[in-house]
Design a protein around this motif. Structure first.
Motif, PDB file in Angstrom:
ATOM      1  N   ILE A  51       0.835  -1.200   0.000  1.00 13.31           N
ATOM      2  CA  ILE A  51       0.000   0.000   0.000  1.00 13.31           C
ATOM      3  C   ILE A  51       0.873   1.254   0.000  1.00 13.31           C
ATOM      4  O   ILE A  51       0.617   2.209  -0.728  1.00 13.31           O
ATOM      5  N   GLY A  52       1.919   1.238   0.835  1.00 12.70           N
ATOM      6  CA  GLY A  52       2.827   2.380   0.875  1.00 12.70           C
ATOM      7  C   GLY A  52       3.495   2.642  -0.456  1.00 12.70           C
ATOM      8  O   GLY A  52       3.667   3.801  -0.871  1.00 12.70           O
ATOM      9  N   GLN A  53       3.859   1.572  -1.151  1.00 10.29           N
ATOM     10  CA  GLN A  53       4.500   1.711  -2.461  1.00 10.29           C
ATOM     11  C   GLN A  53       3.531   2.342  -3.464  1.00 10.29           C
ATOM     12  O   GLN A  53       3.899   3.254  -4.221  1.00 10.29           O
ATOM     13  N   THR A  54       2.293   1.881  -3.452  1.00 14.22           N
ATOM     14  CA  THR A  54       1.287   2.434  -4.371  1.00 14.22           C
ATOM     15  C   THR A  54       1.002   3.894  -4.057  1.00 14.22           C
ATOM     16  O   THR A  54       0.943   4.740  -4.956  1.00 14.22           O
ATOM     17  N   CYS A  55       0.808   4.194  -2.767  1.00  7.76           N
ATOM     18  CA  CYS A  55       0.506   5.576  -2.378  1.00  7.76           C
ATOM     19  C   CYS A  55       1.683   6.503  -2.675  1.00  7.76           C
ATOM     20  O   CYS A  55       1.487   7.667  -3.051  1.00  7.76           O
TER      21      CYS A  55
END
Length: 487
Positions: free
Chosen positions: A240-244
């Motif tokens: 999720i952090g990578q996508t955000c």
């Protein structure tokens, strides 16, 4: 209340501009203690998420313009309704999540505190005044709503972990799309929607869309969702952090932990073992703050382990809906198999079980392991089960090294009669929260909560931290007279 026979407005539906059928179909609600079906919930598809975002984006604008005292009144009324409906919230928490009644009751009251704290946020100062090097200029920094915020929550504390993001996000003028885990989607989703709807929250400001990874992925990737607040595993949090990060979207990550209790040679062994048992076995150990590593000075290690095992053997395990028990069931078979696999691997590596290491269906006996070394599975992995591995250290430096060896950095506890020694030790630990002469499972609604390293991206829940987490900053400068520049 018999949840298996009651027909509810939310049965097989999602909450998005009202109670509607979901494009993603339905899923069964399973009671872990009996593995029986209690009902069905709606599962959000990509189309459901997209529709919810469009409705929320429109509704948020008028919600943010509503006077702060009116928003606060709605929040306070929601808190009153949650408390009034305690029996309904609690029975679903018990039956869906395997919570014992005392845990469910604590969670409910802590949730009400969270809402009331959030209700006070809109009346707090909303900006700062800065000096300027330009004569006649006024510099203001103010906090504005982000817009639409996605909140993704787990099943273990479904009500509290949802509300600690939902409540401040709403109070500060945002719209929220809540994706609860489908294993806890009634207590941690549908009942929340009902409470806010009945409290007078305008239609479209809050949506509740249960689902699995596909639902969460659609929410995280949606271009009109300005922030994601995620509580869950480190592996999913990293994705999720990578996508955000790629989408330049704000993200709050509260992830896993492999938390340690340090028992020094001068500790009160009765108190330390009590804290160790509570931290390891509460809610079957299914807590991110669980005391998963018991680091004990070699001179008192046997005494501590024996006292811990004696406490574990007195704990009753069973169905919390029908019996008086200390521990309920694990959430599902996959989790049970995972925990038992870690225990058995650790035993094969040379550790010993003073008690436990057995289960019947999803009911796992509280387990105390001794002779656990840093290379063993029970030391290295996040347990998330009722297992207490005891590891020996010889001096303070070794204790620090053992704590910091883990990539996780959520919380730690230290037991010592020498407070200055414990405080000095705490300053060397890479954890976001440390509790001296207490255990690792602590939460106070007004204190910033968060971890380091693989446990998340810092303290962001609690009190003033909420204001900056769920808003965005804007610089506004005002000149008394227009500036005339050289060209």
């Amino acid at each position: 209340m018999n949840t298996s026979t009651v027909t509810n407005i939310w049965d097989s539906k999602i909450y998005s501009g009202g109670w509607i059928a979901a494009e993603g179909g339905t899923a069964a609600i399973i009671e872990p203690a009996t593995e029986q079906v209690l009902g069905h919930i709606g599962i959000g598809a990509t189309q459901d998420v997209d529709r919810a975002v469009q409705i929320a984006s429109h509704a948020q604008r008028s919600w943010a313009r509503m006077p702060f005292d009116q928003r606060a009144n709605i929040m306070r009324e929601a808190a009153r309704l949650v408390l009034e409906r305690a029996a309904e919230f609690n029975v679903w928490n018990i039956r869906q999540c395997g919570s014992i009644p005392a845990k469910a009751e604590w969670e409910l009251h802590a949730t009400c505190e969270q809402i009331l704290m959030a209700a006070a946020l809109p009346m707090q100062p909303e900006g700062l005044l800065f000096p300027s090097s330009m004569p006649g200029r006024t510099n203001l920094s103010r906090q504005l709503p982000i817009g639409v915020i996605g909140v993704i929550t787990p099943w273990n504390f479904p009500l509290l972990l949802a509300m600690r993001s939902v409540a401040p996000a709403l109070a500060l003028g945002n719209a929220v799309i809540l994706k609860p885990d489908q294993q806890s989607a009634i207590c941690g989703g549908a009942l929340i929607a009902q409470a806010f709807e009945d409290a007078g929250l305008p239609v479209g400001v809050l949506h509740v869309i249960p689902g699995g990874p596909a639902t969460g992925d659609a929410l995280v990737k949606h271009p009109e969702v300005g922030m994601i607040s995620f509580t869950g595993s480190t592996a999913v949090g990293r994705a999720i952090g990578q996508t955000c990060g790629y989408l330049l979207k704000k993200v709050a990550l509260e992830l896993g932990g492999n938390n340690a209790i340090i028992v020094l040679d001068d500790a009160d062994m009765d108190a330390a073992s009590s804290n160790g048992a509570w931290g390891a076995f509460l809610h079957q150990g299914q807590i991110c703050m669980q005391t998963g590593r018991h680091l004990v000075h070699h001179s008192v290690a046997d005494q501590y382990a024996e006292k811990l095992a004696a406490r574990a053997e007195k704990l009753h395990v069973g169905n919390p809906h029908t019996d008086q028990v200390h521990l309920g069931p694990l959430i599902n078979r996959k989790q049970c198999d995972r925990i038992h696999g870690i225990v058995q691997e650790t035993l094969r590596a040379g550790a010993h079980a003073l008690t436990g290491a057995t289960h019947e269906r999803l009911f796992y006996r509280p387990t105390v392991l001794t002779g656990v070394t840093p290379d063993m599975a029970a030391f290295q992995e996040e347990l998330f089960g009722p297992v207490a591995p005891v590891t020996v250290f010889h001096d303070d430096d070794e204790a620090v090294e053992l704590v910091n060896r883990s990539a996780y950095g959520l919380c730690a506890a230290i037991h010592s009669r020498n407070i200055p020694r414990a405080v000095a030790l705490s300053q060397r630990l890479n954890t976001g929260m440390i509790h001296i002469n207490d255990q690792t499972v602590n939460n106070e609604f007004h204190v910033p909560f968060g971890g380091m390293g693989s446990s998340g991206n810092g303290g962001r829940f609690g009190g003033p931290a909420n204001v900056h987490e769920f808003t965005q900053s804007q610089w506004l400068s005002i000149m008394e007279k227009p500036v005339i520049y050289p060209f």
